[in-house]
Motif scaffolding. Structure first.
Motif, short mmCIF file in Angstrom:
data_model
loop_
_atom_site.label_atom_id
_atom_site.label_comp_id
_atom_site.label_asym_id
_atom_site.label_seq_id
_atom_site.Cartn_x
_atom_site.Cartn_y
_atom_site.Cartn_z
N SER A 143 0.82 -1.21 0.00
CA SER A 143 0.00 0.00 0.00
C SER A 143 0.86 1.26 0.00
CB SER A 143 -0.98 0.00 1.18
OG SER A 143 -0.30 -0.36 2.34
N LEU A 144 2.05 1.17 0.61
CA LEU A 144 2.94 2.32 0.55
C LEU A 144 3.38 2.59 -0.89
CD1 LEU A 144 5.26 2.03 3.69
CD2 LEU A 144 3.52 3.74 3.16
N LEU A 145 3.72 1.52 -1.57
CA LEU A 145 4.11 1.68 -2.98
C LEU A 145 2.97 2.29 -3.79
CD1 LEU A 145 6.09 -1.55 -3.95
CD2 LEU A 145 6.92 0.78 -3.81
N GLY A 146 1.77 1.74 -3.57
CA GLY A 146 0.61 2.23 -4.30
C GLY A 146 0.32 3.69 -3.99
N MET A 147 0.70 4.12 -2.79
CA MET A 147 0.39 5.49 -2.41
C MET A 147 1.41 6.46 -3.00
SD MET A 147 -0.33 6.85 1.39
CE MET A 147 -1.19 5.39 1.91
N PHE A 148 2.69 6.07 -3.00
CA PHE A 148 3.72 7.05 -3.34
C PHE A 148 4.20 6.97 -4.78
CE2 PHE A 148 4.19 7.10 1.30
CZ PHE A 148 3.96 8.45 1.48
N CYS A 149 4.07 5.81 -5.39
CA CYS A 149 4.62 5.70 -6.74
C CYS A 149 3.86 6.52 -7.80
CB CYS A 149 4.72 4.25 -7.17
SG CYS A 149 6.26 3.53 -6.64
N PRO A 150 2.51 6.46 -7.83
CA PRO A 150 1.85 7.21 -8.90
C PRO A 150 2.15 8.72 -8.89
CG PRO A 150 0.35 5.62 -7.98
CD PRO A 150 1.58 5.57 -7.15
N PRO A 151 2.14 9.40 -7.74
CA PRO A 151 2.52 10.82 -7.79
C PRO A 151 3.96 11.01 -8.26
CG PRO A 151 1.50 10.30 -5.70
CD PRO A 151 1.73 9.01 -6.38
N LEU A 152 4.85 10.09 -7.86
CA LEU A 152 6.24 10.18 -8.29
C LEU A 152 6.32 10.08 -9.82
CD1 LEU A 152 9.20 10.21 -7.31
CD2 LEU A 152 9.15 7.74 -7.45
N PHE A 153 5.57 9.11 -10.36
CA PHE A 153 5.55 8.96 -11.81
C PHE A 153 5.05 10.23 -12.48
CE2 PHE A 153 4.90 4.07 -11.67
CZ PHE A 153 6.22 3.94 -11.24
N GLU A 154 4.05 10.82 -11.85
CA GLU A 154 3.46 12.00 -12.47
C GLU A 154 4.47 13.14 -12.50
OE1 GLU A 154 -0.97 13.96 -12.21
OE2 GLU A 154 -0.47 12.12 -11.14
N THR A 155 5.23 13.27 -11.42
CA THR A 155 6.24 14.34 -11.41
C THR A 155 7.30 14.07 -12.46
OG1 THR A 155 6.52 13.36 -9.23
CG2 THR A 155 6.63 15.75 -9.37
N ILE A 156 7.69 12.80 -12.58
CA ILE A 156 8.71 12.51 -13.58
C ILE A 156 8.16 12.75 -14.98
CG2 ILE A 156 10.17 10.69 -14.53
CD1 ILE A 156 10.33 9.49 -11.76
N ALA A 157 6.87 12.41 -15.15
CA ALA A 157 6.27 12.56 -16.47
C ALA A 157 6.20 14.02 -16.90
CB ALA A 157 4.88 11.94 -16.51
N ALA A 158 6.22 14.93 -15.93
CA ALA A 158 6.20 16.35 -16.28
C ALA A 158 7.43 16.73 -17.11
CB ALA A 158 6.14 17.20 -15.01
N LEU A 159 8.52 15.97 -16.91
CA LEU A 159 9.73 16.21 -17.70
C LEU A 159 9.48 15.98 -19.19
CD1 LEU A 159 12.66 14.43 -15.84
CD2 LEU A 159 12.44 16.85 -16.35
N GLU A 160 8.61 15.00 -19.45
CA GLU A 160 8.47 14.55 -20.84
C GLU A 160 7.71 15.55 -21.69
OE1 GLU A 160 8.16 9.84 -20.79
OE2 GLU A 160 6.52 10.86 -19.80
N ASN A 161 6.82 16.30 -21.04
CA ASN A 161 6.09 17.35 -21.75
C ASN A 161 5.27 16.79 -22.91
OD1 ASN A 161 5.23 19.85 -22.09
ND2 ASN A 161 7.14 20.70 -22.90
N TYR A 162 4.56 15.72 -22.63
CA TYR A 162 3.68 15.15 -23.65
C TYR A 162 2.36 15.90 -23.68
CZ TYR A 162 6.22 10.82 -24.69
OH TYR A 162 7.11 9.92 -25.13
N HIS A 163 1.63 15.70 -24.76
CA HIS A 163 0.23 16.12 -24.78
C HIS A 163 -0.49 15.37 -23.67
CE1 HIS A 163 -3.94 16.23 -25.99
NE2 HIS A 163 -3.65 17.20 -26.81
N PRO A 164 -1.37 16.05 -22.91
CA PRO A 164 -1.97 15.37 -21.76
C PRO A 164 -2.63 14.05 -22.08
CG PRO A 164 -2.94 17.54 -22.14
CD PRO A 164 -1.72 17.45 -22.96
N ARG A 165 -3.17 13.95 -23.31
CA ARG A 165 -3.84 12.71 -23.65
C ARG A 165 -2.84 11.56 -23.73
NH1 ARG A 165 -7.11 14.37 -27.74
NH2 ARG A 165 -5.45 14.30 -29.25
N ILE A 166 -1.71 11.83 -24.35
CA ILE A 166 -0.68 10.80 -24.46
C ILE A 166 -0.04 10.57 -23.10
CG2 ILE A 166 1.45 10.19 -25.64
CD1 ILE A 166 0.42 12.17 -27.85
N GLY A 167 0.10 11.67 -22.36
CA GLY A 167 0.66 11.55 -21.01
C GLY A 167 -0.17 10.63 -20.14
N LEU A 168 -1.50 10.76 -20.29
CA LEU A 168 -2.38 9.89 -19.50
C LEU A 168 -2.14 8.43 -19.84
CD1 LEU A 168 -4.86 9.52 -17.63
CD2 LEU A 168 -6.25 9.63 -19.66
#
Lengths: 212, 837
Positions: free
Chosen positions: B394-419
């Motif tokens: 549950s810790l992984l499930g709680m912290f990993c998705p926001p972490l991924f989201e922050t990293i994904a901000a680097l990629e600068n994709y169109h939000p649809r592809i980002g999703l």
């Protein structure tokens, strides 16, 4: 109840309304279809007249045999339930009024309903739609018109940059002759390819439920 | 009476009016006679013969008409009729329409009798009425249809405020509900209800009875909440079913049905997922090509003129704004150009980081599971050691998705592809979750299987002992059977698995709902009301309102469905619980999103097809198929519970049915078909077919893209051509003005006011729409306005000829007069059917 003159008025207006394309007079209504048909037509214009009358009962006469010169101001018309929620209500009324100021005679009123009805042909609707969106009545839809349209459609929730972007895109898409504004030919060309225009735009039924 | 008098008056007036008109026409006609005579001659004679009968009785002055006049008259009448029928298409003022119409009607009324026409009127009127009714009916039906789609209104409302991406989640939820409803029908109709109606009642068998030791607490809520006690020994779970081959007076083969339903749950789900994927792919290619006028159509056709009530109007305004914002985001993304190398580098970097994260968490899970296996062998372990796996997960499930989201901000994709990326990454993370869960479950099952061997012997001996003792004690009385509650039981691993899945599902439901309630609703309330007395702005600052978490919700739904698929074989009641869950979550989440969430910062348009979601579902379906297939194929069923007890493997039930219920040759055929020599070629054939179809679809796609490109090019070309024409236009007109100075005529002053919208046909009431009759030298021709009004007028009447150039107005013609429409053009055709168009 049917005096001959109201009858003829009815007949004429029904034909103009697009209810029928043929001529007939009351003597010919022996057939029961015809009676039914005539009754429907009568109700239609009668109802319209009723609507027109109830907006200003003391100005509009019940009896139109003498073809009185009565006009209702825009303020009354745009408060009809059919138009009340429409962002372009002022433009609609103005483009149907003969003087361009927005006051409608009964004839204009019938005119408006006939164009807005579902049975009206697509070309006619395109003409009036062009008129409606042409805010400054210069026979072109220019950038200022587009901005006004957009602001009315979105209740001014877009930023200035977004509005400029959208207007530029619209001109870029639809302007065929490259003069930086949309003439009627451009507009007609664009609108005739739209899938939704046939179905919804400029129809006039009041829906109590949400239409989607 | 008045009417008649009026009619007479108008007739008189008409006669006066039409007389000069007639003359004029005649002279004109004579000019063309030479050309037309051959054609007209035959027609005329035929008709005149007919007409002479009626006209002779009608009026006296008609008799004096010559043949030529009659023919002309007929034409005129037809023209008038056509005018009347097309009147409503003309953009005139009502006053003008009325006057023209009256004139035309009187004319027709007067002369029609003479020409013996007027049949078919009734039919036409009737047709028109029916057409009107039909249009109305169609609209009502359309409305009715949308009302029949469940939650359509709700979803549209959400879509209008939050954009199509959030709505796509709800559409997905609705689709899931539909699928689950079918599965529910299948399982309840074919397994649970037959068992309840026709099977042995509760308490008749050991497997259908709560054991003696548990009976005291079997009805306690805490026990029931753990799905023990009475719930465990109910038709909701695998263990309750009897291995009797047929039940009831219907001779219903329940074990067989149970097995087939278990298979068809997977079969149906696979079929429905693949079918909807194919349909979506089809849709997305079908309407991909009309993206030429995105913004224009949004601008001019998005308002729905049928809207009459304020609430709907509010929704419509919101949805139009949202859709504009969506398109703007798309547009901005396509225009964005920056350092492509930097972008590429950032994307690679982000992917490397995320893969590191995933590998790390994968190893962590593996490590923890290993440790927990050693812990389980030890005797006295603490609370943390027992629950370590769950806590880490549950810790992984709680912290990993926001972490991924922050990293994904680097990629600068169109939000649809980002999703999509975000969904894929979290999916990979959750697979670890699934893995640990399945591993733990398999351990459990193996343990139970080992335990079962022991219990089997005990049960056997107990039963035998009981039998012997009762037989030995007194032989006259029939031996009283052992009470089912007292018979020693095996552990029944299938029910254990089923209970595990049900527990997981229920706890998942609760966690989801509580998260929504606390994380969204309470937070929204707090932000809204405490904002009045707080140091900083809560709404704009730190907590603010929650956004709707699309990726989390979609994945939650997908994984939940995986649980259902895996568990439904061992817990037939699970699908019922899931149906309830989806139903409540539809209402609950709709409410929550409308009441306590704010739209995303960048509202983006969902992809046209939900195929990415469907792909996830397909993957999870496949993954959940594996463990179920494994347990069915290679684990022996429990000896004392479930419909397959007593058999070596669960699928033996099919062989049994074939041997006992079908004629011999079916069994033979079956054994041939099951031969590997046949199966391998069949698989090969399937692979080849797939390869072929794939190649064909690729070819179609390429052709499609080619055509699209061609259309685009054509459009560009057309645009260019137009530009050129527009440049030469004024010059041409100058030339025309020079050439036709003599033909200028004054138009009636009345028309000046209607000039803008009037077509050139309007100037002559008998005018027919067509290219032929354009008024040369109309007063507008020299003004600048003519450059635009004239072509547009041509388009008014002939919108289809846009591509082909219509002749320019004011082009010089050999004739000095304005051209009349060609006589005889509408000749043979009766005017009514034409008018119907």
């Amino acid at each position: 109840m049917f005096t001959s003159s109201t009858c003829s008025l009815l007949r004429d207006q029904n034909t103009v309304l697009g209810v029928t394309g043929t001529t007939f007079c009351p003597e010919q209504f022996m057939n029961q279809y015809f009676q039914l048909f005539f009754y429907c037509l009568f109700l239609l214009v009668y109802r319209l007249h009723g609507r027109y009358h109830e907006m200003a009962p003391n100005v509009v006469p019940m009896d139109y045999t003498k073809d009185p010169d009565v006009k209702l101001p825009m303020q009354l018309i745009i408060n009809m339930p059919e138009l009340k929620e429409n962002p372009f209500k002022e433009r609609i009324v103005a483009s149907f009024s003969e003087d361009g100021e927005g006051s409608l005679s009964f004839n204009d009123f019938v005119d408006m309903f006939s164009v807005l009805s579902e049975m009206a042909p697509r070309e006619l609707k395109a003409i009036y739609a062009f008129k409606i969106y042409d805010f400054n009545t210069d026979n072109f839809i220019c950038k200022a018109d587009l901005e006004k349209t957009l602001n009315k459609l979105t209740r001014e929730e877009l930023t200035d940059e977004e509005i400029t972007l959208v207007c530029e895109k619209v001109i870029e898409e639809a302007d065929m002759d490259g003069d930086g504004k949309l003439g009627f030919a451009d507009f007609e060309n664009m609108i005739s390819k739209a899938p939704d225009f046939l179905r919804y735009s400029l129809g006039n039924q009041v829906y109590q439920q949400k239409p989607f | 009476d008045e009417k008649k008098a009026r009619g007479e008056r108008s007739q008189k007036r008409d006669r006066g009016k039409t007389a000069p008109n007639k003359d004029q026409k005649e002279s004109e006609n004579k000019e063309k006679k030479t050309m037309k005579r051959g054609k007209e001659g035959e027609n005329k004679q035929k008709k005149d013969r007919k007409n002479s009968i009626s006209s002779s009785s009608n009026s006296s002055d008609e008799e004096s008409l010559s043949e030529e006049e009659l023919a002309m008259l007929k034409e005129q009448v037809e023209q008038k009729k056509k005018l009347i029928s097309t009147m409503r298409n003309k953009p005139w003022r009502m006053v003008k329409k009325l006057s023209v119409l009256r004139e035309a009607q009187d004319f027709v009324e007067k002369f029609e009798g003479a020409l013996g026409k007027g049949k078919g009127k009734k039919l036409y009127a009737y047709k028109m009425m029916m057409a009107k009714k039909w249009v109305k009916f169609k609209r009502d039906f359309e409305n009715f249809k949308t009302q029949c789609i469940p939650w359509e209104m709700k979803i549209k409302e959400v879509e209008s405020h939050f954009g199509s991406s959030v709505a796509s989640y709800f559409i997905f939820l609705r689709w899931m509900y539909g699928v689950n409803l079918v599965l529910f029908g299948l399982i309840f109709g074919l397994v649970i209800i037959p068992e309840v109606l026709m099977g042995m009642p509760y308490g008749s068998l050991p497997r259908k009875t709560v054991p003696r030791a548990e009976q005291a607490t079997a009805m306690d809520f805490s026990v029931l909440w753990d799905f023990e006690g009475y719930i465990k020994y109910s038709a909701l779970f695998y263990g309750y079913y009897n291995n009797q081959r047929t039940i009831g007076w219907l001779k219903y083969r329940l074990p067989m049905a149970y097995f087939m339903v278990g298979i068809s749950v997977f079969g149906y789900s696979l079929m429905v997922v693949i079918r909807s994927m194919a349909r979506n792919a089809n849709e997305s290619t079908a309407d991909g090509d009309d993206d030429n006028f995105i913004f224009s159509w949004k601008m001019f056709t998005s308002w729905d003129y049928l809207i009459g009530n304020p609430e709907t109007a509010d929704n419509k305004f919101a949805s139009i704004t949202t859709s504009f914002k969506e398109s703007i985001v798309d547009e901005q993304e396509s225009n964005k150009d920056e350092n492509i190398h930097l972008r590429r580098f950032l994307r690679v970097l982000a992917n490397v980081l995320i893969i590191c994260c995933l590998c790390g968490s994968g190893y962590l899970i593996y490590f923890v599971v290993k440790r927990s296996q050693t812990f389980s062998k030890m005797q006295n372990v603490g609370w943390y050691e027992r629950n370590e796996v769950e806590i880490v997960m549950s810790l992984l499930g709680m912290f990993c998705p926001p972490l991924f989201e922050t990293i994904a901000a680097l990629e600068n994709y169109h939000p649809r592809i980002g999703l999509k990326w975000q969904l894929g990454r979290i999916f990979a993370l959750f697979l670890g979750n699934l893995y640990t869960f399945l591993l733990a479950l398999m351990d459990d099952v193996n343990e139970k299987l080992a335990e079962e061997d022991v219990v089997k012997n005990i049960t056997h001996w107990t039963l035998l002992g009981h039998h012997n003792s009762s037989a030995g004690n007194d032989s006259t009385v029939t031996p009283r059977p052992l009470d089912p509650a007292d018979v020693p039981r095996g552990p029944c691993w299938e029910t254990t698995v089923g209970i595990e899945f049900v527990r997981l599902t229920v706890s998942d439901i609760l966690v989801t709902y509580i998260t929504i309630l606390v994380g969204d609703f309470i937070r929204a309330c707090f932000v809204r009301f405490v904002n009045y007395c707080w140091c900083w702005d809560l709404e704009a600052g730190f907590p603010s309102y929650a956004e709707f978490d699309i990726s989390g919700n979609v994945l939650g739904l997908v994984f939940n469905q995986g649980m259902i698929w895996m568990g439904s074989f061992y817990a037939p009641g699970l699908v019922g619980i899931n149906v309830l869950r989806l139903l409540t979550s539809m209402y609950f989440q709709c409410w929550a999103v409308m009441s306590s969430n704010v739209p995303h910062e960048r509202v983006f348009k969902a992809s046209k097809s939900n195929n990415f979601y469907m792909g996830l579902v397909l993957l999870i379906l496949f993954l959940s198929l594996l463990p179920v297939a494994y347990t069915i194929m290679s684990l022996p069923p429990s000896f004392d519970c479930g419909p397959f007890s007593g058999k070596k493997r669960m699928y033996d039930v099919i062989q049994e049915t074939i041997e006992l219920d079908f004629p011999l040759f079916v069994a033979k055929i079956f054994s041939y078909v099951a031969n590997p020599g046949l199966i391998i070629p069949a698989i090969l054939l399937m692979v080849l077919t797939i390869y072929y179809l794939n190649a064909v679809s690729k070819a179609y796609q390429r052709a499609n893209a080619e055509l699209k490109k061609k259309m685009q090019m054509q459009r560009e070309e057309e645009k260019n051509k137009r530009n050129n024409k527009a440049n030469t236009n004024p010059m041409l007109q100058d030339l025309e003005d020079l050439l036709t100075p003599s033909t200028k005529t004054e138009s009636p002053p009345k028309q000046a006011e209607d000039k803008k919208m009037e077509s050139p046909n309007g100037t002559s009431p008998v005018g027919k729409p067509g290219r032929g009759e354009v008024l040369p030298g109309s007063p507008m021709a020299n003004s600048r306005g003519a450059a635009f009004t004239s072509p547009s007028q041509v388009f008014v009447t002939q919108p289809r000829t846009l591509g082909i150039r219509a002749p320019y107005p004011g082009q010089p013609r050999p004739w000095g007069h304005p051209l009349r429409p060609v006589p005889g053009r509408g000749r043979g055709q009766p005017c009514y059917p034409r008018a119907a168009r």
